[in-house]
Design an enzyme around this catalytic site. Sequence first.
Site, mmCIF file in Angstrom:
data_model
loop_
_atom_site.group_PDB
_atom_site.id
_atom_site.type_symbol
_atom_site.label_atom_id
_atom_site.label_comp_id
_atom_site.label_asym_id
_atom_site.label_seq_id
_atom_site.Cartn_x
_atom_site.Cartn_y
_atom_site.Cartn_z
ATOM 1 N N LYS A 115 0.832 -1.206 0.000
ATOM 2 C CA LYS A 115 0.000 0.000 0.000
ATOM 3 C C LYS A 115 0.869 1.260 0.000
ATOM 4 O O LYS A 115 0.580 2.223 -0.715
ATOM 5 C CB LYS A 115 -0.941 -0.008 1.211
ATOM 6 C CG LYS A 115 -2.050 -1.047 1.106
ATOM 7 C CD LYS A 115 -2.796 -1.242 2.422
ATOM 8 C CE LYS A 115 -3.825 -2.360 2.301
ATOM 9 N NZ LYS A 115 -4.497 -2.665 3.582
ATOM 10 N N GLN A 148 -4.522 -1.145 9.759
ATOM 11 C CA GLN A 148 -4.400 -2.481 9.170
ATOM 12 C C GLN A 148 -4.964 -3.548 10.107
ATOM 13 O O GLN A 148 -4.599 -3.614 11.280
ATOM 14 C CB GLN A 148 -2.923 -2.780 8.847
ATOM 15 C CG GLN A 148 -2.698 -4.103 8.156
ATOM 16 C CD GLN A 148 -3.337 -4.168 6.771
ATOM 17 O OE1 GLN A 148 -3.230 -3.230 5.991
ATOM 18 N NE2 GLN A 148 -3.979 -5.279 6.468
ATOM 19 N N ASP A 199 -11.096 2.975 3.811
ATOM 20 C CA ASP A 199 -11.312 1.531 3.711
ATOM 21 C C ASP A 199 -12.784 1.215 3.446
ATOM 22 O O ASP A 199 -13.119 0.134 2.978
ATOM 23 C CB ASP A 199 -10.867 0.829 5.003
ATOM 24 C CG ASP A 199 -9.558 0.065 4.830
ATOM 25 O OD1 ASP A 199 -9.211 -0.261 3.679
ATOM 26 O OD2 ASP A 199 -8.890 -0.201 5.846
#
Length: 291
Positions: free
Chosen positions: A54, A98, A121
């Site tokens: 990412k 995460q 997200d």
Amino acid sequence: MSAVIISGKELATEKRTFIKEQVTKLRQFDAVQPTLAVVLVGDDPASHSYVKAKKKACEEAGINCLLEHYPSTLTQEELLSRIDYFNRNEEIHGILVQLPLPKHIHENSIIEAISPEKDVDGFHPINIGKMMINQDSFIPCTPYGILEMIRSLNVSITGKHVIVVGRSNIVGKPVGQLFLKEDATITYCHSKTKNLSDITRQADILIVAVGRANLISSSYVKEGAIVIDVGVNRLESGKLCGDVQFDSVKEKASYITPVPGGVGPMTITMLLQNTLQSAQKKASQNKTNIL
């Protein structure tokens, strides 16, 4: 005739080029630097790998990535404090924590603490709720990437029977809603579904997201179906494979995604897209405030 392979890698490269162009324009004309804050807690190898990918993708697209790595002893209160800081910092447009988190940290509390306006997200209940009723929201990255892959084929989704195997909050549930919005007919299957193959053989578009290696064989697939394999599983040999038996199913499907190189690159691409969208909204608000 063998299926056409949908290369998420190629599509992601194309979309990331466009995102990079938009980021450059935003920096030049609006003096806004798209910025994503990423928090990694603990030393899970898979999480490290995902975060590394990412960060690299952000840098290549011109998006500033602020990565903070904490030991697994970080308390929930300390993590919430960092999220609060990111929420208040107007220079940060996206926040990503995460997953999975250490067991002593309640994941739902962390997801809900992130401002919906920075939830790139697309996991916050407010964004999920808005998506359900077709309001503007951040769309979860993997479902968003899957929809973009299907759109790239230039096939009509209207009226198609989309069958989703899996009902997770991250992929299964939201991807079905996205295709419902596109006027498809949706069926969900899961671990308690009886006669699974009888149902999946009805799919025009079959999306498999359960995390069980090679679950779906060619006997589960209708001739000419589009098959999207979301699963990423590591065999004892160390080789990666999906939830779909690729070699046999590709002889029956019209289109199929590989693992790796399928859905994965598109998931990260849509994270970049959501971060860009957040920064663009901020730039638009700045203009409005000036006026």
